[in-house]
Design a protein around this motif. Structure first.
Motif, mmCIF file in Angstrom:
data_model
loop_
_atom_site.group_PDB
_atom_site.id
_atom_site.type_symbol
_atom_site.label_atom_id
_atom_site.label_comp_id
_atom_site.label_asym_id
_atom_site.label_seq_id
_atom_site.Cartn_x
_atom_site.Cartn_y
_atom_site.Cartn_z
ATOM 1 N N LYS A 100 97.891 81.409 49.452
ATOM 2 C CA LYS A 100 96.893 80.424 49.422
ATOM 3 C C LYS A 100 95.456 80.755 48.647
ATOM 4 O O LYS A 100 94.497 79.895 48.167
ATOM 5 N N ASP A 101 95.148 82.163 48.477
ATOM 6 C CA ASP A 101 94.135 82.396 47.770
ATOM 7 C C ASP A 101 94.090 82.816 46.545
ATOM 8 O O ASP A 101 93.080 83.413 45.985
ATOM 9 N N GLN A 102 95.365 82.691 45.855
ATOM 10 C CA GLN A 102 95.506 82.905 44.657
ATOM 11 C C GLN A 102 94.800 81.681 43.716
ATOM 12 O O GLN A 102 94.963 80.610 44.136
ATOM 13 N N LYS A 103 93.759 82.399 42.882
ATOM 14 C CA LYS A 103 93.046 81.435 42.195
ATOM 15 C C LYS A 103 93.736 80.296 41.419
ATOM 16 O O LYS A 103 93.283 79.080 41.382
ATOM 17 N N THR A 104 94.635 80.596 40.607
ATOM 18 C CA THR A 104 95.477 79.809 39.755
ATOM 19 C C THR A 104 96.787 79.982 39.807
ATOM 20 O O THR A 104 97.598 80.997 39.625
ATOM 21 N N ILE A 105 97.741 78.722 40.610
ATOM 22 C CA ILE A 105 99.184 78.704 40.561
ATOM 23 C C ILE A 105 99.606 77.934 39.365
ATOM 24 O O ILE A 105 99.350 76.922 39.406
ATOM 25 N N TYR A 106 100.388 78.424 38.463
ATOM 26 C CA TYR A 106 100.721 77.678 37.386
ATOM 27 C C TYR A 106 102.226 77.387 37.876
ATOM 28 O O TYR A 106 103.100 77.648 38.691
ATOM 29 N N ASN A 107 102.662 76.294 37.059
ATOM 30 C CA ASN A 107 104.019 75.445 37.433
ATOM 31 C C ASN A 107 104.589 75.315 36.151
ATOM 32 O O ASN A 107 104.265 74.518 35.302
ATOM 33 N N PHE B 186 105.745 68.960 30.195
ATOM 34 C CA PHE B 186 105.356 69.796 31.332
ATOM 35 C C PHE B 186 106.532 70.601 31.513
ATOM 36 O O PHE B 186 106.560 71.097 32.754
ATOM 37 N N SER B 187 107.766 70.697 31.002
ATOM 38 C CA SER B 187 108.840 71.130 31.383
ATOM 39 C C SER B 187 109.714 72.033 30.307
ATOM 40 O O SER B 187 110.772 72.707 30.629
ATOM 41 N N GLU C 279 103.266 78.561 26.631
ATOM 42 C CA GLU C 279 101.991 78.314 26.847
ATOM 43 C C GLU C 279 101.533 79.005 28.326
ATOM 44 O O GLU C 279 100.441 79.578 28.258
ATOM 45 N N ILE C 280 102.348 78.979 29.198
ATOM 46 C CA ILE C 280 101.998 79.014 30.689
ATOM 47 C C ILE C 280 101.732 80.865 30.551
ATOM 48 O O ILE C 280 101.113 81.424 31.070
ATOM 49 N N PHE C 281 103.154 81.392 29.931
ATOM 50 C CA PHE C 281 103.268 82.692 30.084
ATOM 51 C C PHE C 281 102.325 83.395 29.164
ATOM 52 O O PHE C 281 101.906 84.612 29.317
ATOM 53 N N THR C 282 101.675 82.777 27.992
ATOM 54 C CA THR C 282 100.777 83.416 27.155
ATOM 55 C C THR C 282 99.229 83.509 27.989
ATOM 56 O O THR C 282 98.894 84.578 27.976
ATOM 57 N N LYS C 283 99.184 82.346 28.829
ATOM 58 C CA LYS C 283 98.004 82.568 29.604
ATOM 59 C C LYS C 283 97.906 83.682 30.551
ATOM 60 O O LYS C 283 96.937 84.378 30.541
ATOM 61 N N ILE C 284 99.079 83.947 31.069
ATOM 62 C CA ILE C 284 99.246 84.711 32.169
ATOM 63 C C ILE C 284 99.245 86.188 31.481
ATOM 64 O O ILE C 284 98.441 87.105 31.957
ATOM 65 N N LEU C 285 99.897 86.446 30.337
ATOM 66 C CA LEU C 285 99.854 87.891 29.656
ATOM 67 C C LEU C 285 98.343 88.043 29.093
ATOM 68 O O LEU C 285 97.739 89.188 28.975
#
Length: 441
Positions: free
Chosen positions: A222-229, A419-420, A427-433
């Motif tokens: 719950k405290d994770q700032k951003t949770i990607y989907n 979105f899928s 794009e999501i994984f690029t943001k994470i890395l």
């Protein structure tokens, strides 16, 4: 700059395991060095490696370690018990978070590098969060758990069925474990998961709208700032609407009929809610005139068809379970509607697959439907277990004129692309890395 990425999953094919294979495939296409380490390998691809436990590189434990291990065994006798008395609908499959199941040096030797990032999915009968903590301590890799179901933030359940233990912390009232003396297992598991997540700063990635909400509410994340989907991960090169105009002919289906596609690997599973679909079809049977009912055909894809479907008066055709995605894509395109009757589901992937092929979807508001289906846009959502509303959604799609249906179909494809799709996931994984790179600057 390319990263060294380790994907951990018990297997590499079907459902949750297939999802992690897709994560690995996407990461490879992004130019990263990827190894998917599994317990059971099915696909014939070099980047997938089977974990091999070796003892030659492992030092013999010292006296203190041996004493601690003996104490652990004495203190937690229930925790390591092989069999638990459980209610099967919860899928309490992750029974022991306290044990150590793999040797880290053996893992790294199998993989061939020290990872920068680790992504995990379903790892039952392979490894647990204690193993992940051990890997983290040896590598300092950033660990992301993907919600192929709920297990990453529960005491062992893969589906909650309304239990809020994952929100407040599992305790000795666990409904999934039926034997009173064993209920402590859920609490022990949850407490250890929470502790391991804090120590190694585990992060979560949602796989559907439902698991996104569950993750945000969970005590562990719950405290994770951003949770990607990442919403099911659909390869739109394979699953698309490019052959929709000819798909019916390929399956010898008539242009004059309306085909409702539904299915699951196991239709007897109560999570899949086929009882409610049957009720919805019975409602339509009573409401629609005979000449309209004669135009509706139910296409059922499953390894075994629920005997209750014998009650359905609409024309039915059983389709053998399809493993070839090219053929499956054609079937989705041949159908006029996909109905998902799941009442407890983190997915299923079939929803996004159908949308990708331009087929509107009707189903209950759970799993991936929660955010992928928009009423009066690409399908309809019904409240859980509301067979009447489910029937209404089916009827609304059936009654669309040609132009309106075409708009629904195009919107279905658009929702997946945005979105899928693999491109969206990149794009999501690029943001994470890149986030990680910015932290090290």
């Amino acid at each position: 700059m390319g990263k060294k990425i380790l994907i951990l999953s018990t297997g590499d094919v079907n459902g949750a395991y297939e999802a992690m294979y897709k994560v690995g495939h996407i990461m490879k296409n992004m130019g990263h060095e990827v190894v998917m380490c599994v317990k059971q390998k099915t696909k014939n691809e070099d980047f997938i490696k089977v974990y091999k436990h070796t003892t030659s590189s492992v030092a013999h434990p010292g006296l203190l370690t041996r004493v601690i291990n003996k104490l652990k065994n004495k203190i937690k006798p229930v925790q390591i018990k092989a069999l638990l008395s459980t209610d099967g609908k919860y899928a309490f499959l992750s029974k022991d978070e306290l044990s150590e199941n793999i040797n880290v040096q053996s893992m790294l030797k199998t993989v061939g590098f020290t990872p920068d990032f680790i992504f995990t999915g379903m790892t039952i009968d392979f490894l647990n969060t204690t193993d992940l903590l051990n890997i983290y301590n040896a590598t300092k890799a950033k660990i992301y758990n993907v919600t192929v179901d709920m297990n990453h933030f529960t005491g062992g359940c893969h589906f909650s069925w309304g239990c809020d233990g994952y929100i407040r912390g599992c305790d000795e009232n666990c409904p999934a474990i039926t034997k009173e003396s064993e209920k402590i297992v859920a609490k022990n598991n949850f407490d250890r998961k929470y502790e391991n997540a804090q120590k190694a700063n585990f992060q979560i990635i949602a796989g559907s709208g439902l698991t996104l909400t569950q993750s945000q509410n969970s005590k562990i994340y719950k405290d994770q700032k951003t949770i990607y989907n990442i919403n099911s991960l659909i390869d739109t090169n394979l699953l698309n609407d490019k052959n929709k105009s000819i798909a019916k002919r390929i399956f010898s289906l008539s242009d004059d009929h309306f085909y409702i596609l539904t299915g699951a690997q196991n239709m007897e599973d109560p999570r899949k809610g086929f009882t409610y679909l049957i009720e919805a079809l019975e409602i339509l049977d009573q409401e629609l005139p005979q000449h309209v009912k004669d135009k509706i055909v139910l296409l059922v894809v499953s390894n075994s068809v629920n005997e209750e479907f014998d009650k359905v008066t609409f024309t039915k055709q059983k389709v053998d379970y399809i493993k070839d995605y090219r053929l499956l894509a054609l079937l989705y395109q041949a159908a006029d509607l996909f109905v998902n009757s799941s009442i407890e589901d983190s997915g299923p992937m079939m929803v996004s697959e159908a949308l990708a092929c331009g087929t509107p979807v009707v189903g209950f508001d759970t799993g991936v439907l929660t955010n992928m289906i928009i009423d009066n846009y690409n399908g309809y959502k019904a409240p859980l277990k509301d067979s009447k509303k489910l029937a209404e959604g089916i009827k609304k799609i059936f009654e669309l004129n040609k132009d309106s249906y075409s708009i629904f179909s195009k919107n279905a494809v658009k929702q997946v692309e945005e979105f899928s799709s693999y491109e969206y996931a990149e794009e999501i994984f690029t943001k994470i890395l890149e986030q990680d790179d910015q932290k090290t600057l």
